[in-house]
Design a protein around this motif. Sequence first.
Motif, PDB file in Angstrom:
ATOM      1  N   GLY A 151       0.790  -1.232   0.000  1.00  0.00           N
ATOM      2  CA  GLY A 151       0.000   0.000   0.000  1.00  0.00           C
ATOM      3  C   GLY A 151       0.817   1.273   0.000  1.00  0.00           C
ATOM      4  O   GLY A 151       0.274   2.374   0.051  1.00  0.00           O
ATOM      5  N   ARG A 152       2.137   1.135  -0.090  1.00  0.00           N
ATOM      6  CA  ARG A 152       3.009   2.317  -0.129  1.00  0.00           C
ATOM      7  C   ARG A 152       3.071   2.894  -1.527  1.00  0.00           C
ATOM      8  O   ARG A 152       3.289   2.181  -2.500  1.00  0.00           O
ATOM      9  CB  ARG A 152       4.424   1.921   0.270  1.00  0.00           C
ATOM     10  CG  ARG A 152       4.791   2.383   1.642  1.00  0.00           C
ATOM     11  CD  ARG A 152       6.201   1.969   1.954  1.00  0.00           C
ATOM     12  NE  ARG A 152       6.890   3.126   2.487  1.00  0.00           N
ATOM     13  CZ  ARG A 152       8.098   3.099   2.998  1.00  0.00           C
ATOM     14  NH1 ARG A 152       8.783   1.984   3.038  1.00  0.00           N
ATOM     15  NH2 ARG A 152       8.639   4.182   3.473  1.00  0.00           N
ATOM     16  N   LEU A 153       2.912   4.215  -1.619  1.00  0.00           N
ATOM     17  CA  LEU A 153       3.031   4.891  -2.897  1.00  0.00           C
ATOM     18  C   LEU A 153       4.473   4.778  -3.379  1.00  0.00           C
ATOM     19  O   LEU A 153       5.407   4.900  -2.586  1.00  0.00           O
ATOM     20  CB  LEU A 153       2.659   6.368  -2.723  1.00  0.00           C
ATOM     21  CG  LEU A 153       2.595   7.192  -4.002  1.00  0.00           C
ATOM     22  CD1 LEU A 153       1.386   8.114  -3.934  1.00  0.00           C
ATOM     23  CD2 LEU A 153       3.845   7.996  -4.190  1.00  0.00           C
ATOM     24  N   CYS A 154       4.639   4.504  -4.650  1.00  0.00           N
ATOM     25  CA  CYS A 154       5.982   4.367  -5.210  1.00  0.00           C
ATOM     26  C   CYS A 154       5.918   4.636  -6.708  1.00  0.00           C
ATOM     27  O   CYS A 154       5.139   4.018  -7.420  1.00  0.00           O
ATOM     28  CB  CYS A 154       6.518   2.964  -4.943  1.00  0.00           C
ATOM     29  SG  CYS A 154       8.253   2.776  -5.358  1.00  0.00           S
ATOM     30  N   SER A 155       6.731   5.552  -7.160  1.00  0.00           N
ATOM     31  CA  SER A 155       6.796   5.869  -8.585  1.00  0.00           C
ATOM     32  C   SER A 155       7.582   4.793  -9.320  1.00  0.00           C
ATOM     33  O   SER A 155       8.665   4.398  -8.876  1.00  0.00           O
ATOM     34  CB  SER A 155       7.489   7.223  -8.760  1.00  0.00           C
ATOM     35  OG  SER A 155       7.927   7.389 -10.076  1.00  0.00           O
ATOM     36  N   PRO A 156       7.081   4.327 -10.457  1.00  0.00           N
ATOM     37  CA  PRO A 156       7.850   3.352 -11.229  1.00  0.00           C
ATOM     38  C   PRO A 156       9.198   3.906 -11.695  1.00  0.00           C
ATOM     39  O   PRO A 156      10.155   3.165 -11.863  1.00  0.00           O
ATOM     40  CB  PRO A 156       6.945   3.012 -12.416  1.00  0.00           C
ATOM     41  CG  PRO A 156       5.877   4.033 -12.432  1.00  0.00           C
ATOM     42  CD  PRO A 156       5.804   4.652 -11.075  1.00  0.00           C
ATOM     43  N   ILE A 157       9.294   5.209 -11.856  1.00  0.00           N
ATOM     44  CA  ILE A 157      10.566   5.826 -12.253  1.00  0.00           C
ATOM     45  C   ILE A 157      11.595   5.631 -11.154  1.00  0.00           C
ATOM     46  O   ILE A 157      12.750   5.292 -11.416  1.00  0.00           O
ATOM     47  CB  ILE A 157      10.362   7.315 -12.595  1.00  0.00           C
ATOM     48  CG1 ILE A 157       9.486   7.424 -13.844  1.00  0.00           C
ATOM     49  CG2 ILE A 157      11.690   8.024 -12.782  1.00  0.00           C
ATOM     50  CD1 ILE A 157       8.981   8.800 -14.147  1.00  0.00           C
ATOM     51  N   ASN A 158      11.177   5.826  -9.904  1.00  0.00           N
ATOM     52  CA  ASN A 158      12.097   5.603  -8.792  1.00  0.00           C
ATOM     53  C   ASN A 158      12.541   4.148  -8.725  1.00  0.00           C
ATOM     54  O   ASN A 158      13.697   3.867  -8.424  1.00  0.00           O
ATOM     55  CB  ASN A 158      11.469   6.014  -7.463  1.00  0.00           C
ATOM     56  CG  ASN A 158      11.440   7.510  -7.283  1.00  0.00           C
ATOM     57  OD1 ASN A 158      11.923   8.258  -8.114  1.00  0.00           O
ATOM     58  ND2 ASN A 158      10.858   7.944  -6.193  1.00  0.00           N
ATOM     59  N   LEU A 159      11.630   3.240  -8.989  1.00  0.00           N
ATOM     60  CA  LEU A 159      12.002   1.823  -8.954  1.00  0.00           C
ATOM     61  C   LEU A 159      13.037   1.494 -10.026  1.00  0.00           C
ATOM     62  O   LEU A 159      13.941   0.700  -9.798  1.00  0.00           O
ATOM     63  CB  LEU A 159      10.768   0.939  -9.117  1.00  0.00           C
ATOM     64  CG  LEU A 159       9.812   0.932  -7.925  1.00  0.00           C
ATOM     65  CD1 LEU A 159       8.581   0.107  -8.237  1.00  0.00           C
ATOM     66  CD2 LEU A 159      10.496   0.429  -6.671  1.00  0.00           C
ATOM     67  N   MET A 160      12.904   2.128 -11.186  1.00  0.00           N
ATOM     68  CA  MET A 160      13.875   1.894 -12.253  1.00  0.00           C
ATOM     69  C   MET A 160      15.265   2.398 -11.865  1.00  0.00           C
ATOM     70  O   MET A 160      16.264   1.904 -12.349  1.00  0.00           O
ATOM     71  CB  MET A 160      13.426   2.563 -13.555  1.00  0.00           C
ATOM     72  CG  MET A 160      12.236   1.891 -14.183  1.00  0.00           C
ATOM     73  SD  MET A 160      11.804   2.536 -15.828  1.00  0.00           S
ATOM     74  CE  MET A 160      11.693   4.275 -15.582  1.00  0.00           C
ATOM     75  N   CYS A 161      15.310   3.384 -10.973  1.00  0.00           N
ATOM     76  CA  CYS A 161      16.585   4.000 -10.579  1.00  0.00           C
ATOM     77  C   CYS A 161      17.067   3.541  -9.210  1.00  0.00           C
ATOM     78  O   CYS A 161      18.023   4.103  -8.678  1.00  0.00           O
ATOM     79  CB  CYS A 161      16.423   5.526 -10.571  1.00  0.00           C
ATOM     80  SG  CYS A 161      15.995   6.206 -12.168  1.00  0.00           S
ATOM     81  N   ARG A 162      16.454   2.528  -8.637  1.00  0.00           N
ATOM     82  CA  ARG A 162      16.786   2.153  -7.250  1.00  0.00           C
ATOM     83  C   ARG A 162      18.244   1.783  -7.060  1.00  0.00           C
ATOM     84  O   ARG A 162      18.811   2.026  -6.004  1.00  0.00           O
ATOM     85  CB  ARG A 162      15.849   1.069  -6.737  1.00  0.00           C
ATOM     86  CG  ARG A 162      16.109  -0.285  -7.296  1.00  0.00           C
ATOM     87  CD  ARG A 162      15.192  -1.328  -6.695  1.00  0.00           C
ATOM     88  NE  ARG A 162      14.678  -2.096  -7.809  1.00  0.00           N
ATOM     89  CZ  ARG A 162      13.434  -2.471  -7.949  1.00  0.00           C
ATOM     90  NH1 ARG A 162      12.565  -2.194  -7.021  1.00  0.00           N
ATOM     91  NH2 ARG A 162      13.061  -3.141  -8.985  1.00  0.00           N
ATOM     92  N   ASP A 163      18.877   1.198  -8.080  1.00  0.00           N
ATOM     93  CA  ASP A 163      20.299   0.849  -7.959  1.00  0.00           C
ATOM     94  C   ASP A 163      21.156   2.098  -7.758  1.00  0.00           C
ATOM     95  O   ASP A 163      22.147   2.060  -7.036  1.00  0.00           O
ATOM     96  CB  ASP A 163      20.782   0.081  -9.191  1.00  0.00           C
ATOM     97  CG  ASP A 163      20.146  -1.303  -9.289  1.00  0.00           C
ATOM     98  OD1 ASP A 163      19.633  -1.789  -8.256  1.00  0.00           O
ATOM     99  OD2 ASP A 163      20.158  -1.876 -10.387  1.00  0.00           O
ATOM    100  N   ILE A 164      20.764   3.193  -8.387  1.00  0.00           N
ATOM    101  CA  ILE A 164      21.498   4.444  -8.245  1.00  0.00           C
ATOM    102  C   ILE A 164      21.442   4.923  -6.790  1.00  0.00           C
ATOM    103  O   ILE A 164      22.436   5.397  -6.243  1.00  0.00           O
ATOM    104  CB  ILE A 164      20.941   5.521  -9.199  1.00  0.00           C
ATOM    105  CG1 ILE A 164      21.189   5.101 -10.647  1.00  0.00           C
ATOM    106  CG2 ILE A 164      21.534   6.894  -8.908  1.00  0.00           C
ATOM    107  CD1 ILE A 164      20.472   5.940 -11.678  1.00  0.00           C
TER     108      ILE A 164
END
Length: 168
Positions: free
Chosen positions: A67-80
């Motif tokens: 239920g946590r809000l999370c942008s897919p863009i942030n997920l794509m950059c999580r390694d960074i």
Amino acid sequence: MGLSIHYYGNLSQRSRLEELITEVADISKSLGWTSQIIREPNTDKLNGICFAPEGSESIFLTFLPDGRLCSPINLMCRDIYQENGLDTELLYTASTKTQFAGFNAHVAVIKLLRYLKEKYFSVFEMMDEGMYWETNDLKVLQSQFDKYEYALNALADGLSKMKFIPGE
């Protein structure tokens, strides 16, 4: 560079996600905004919707299974985030530039998010660079839009006067 909003949150009831998606899709359609529903299957099991007034970046209301809000863009950059020692809690924030959608669109987005906060979220925090979320004052928002517009125009003016050296 441009006036943006930054937000994070948690759904109050995961079971109401479909209701939120349907409502945001209907509102977006009635306002002439684009919207896209995001559904599993995807690696992160992200579900939700993104929408955007013309000229705005997408506003993501997408959620992980908890239920946590999370942008897919942030997920794509999580390694960074991890590689650079950044706070991984930043993964659960979203940022959207609204400046180029204009004053009225910014107001409409803030009003919509305020409504959704009350109806669907147990936690929802917003930082609005236009300060409309915090003040609900249109004059303050207009002043902020004017400041950002001035800064962008000054940058464009400065760049247009630069002398470029070939090959540099």
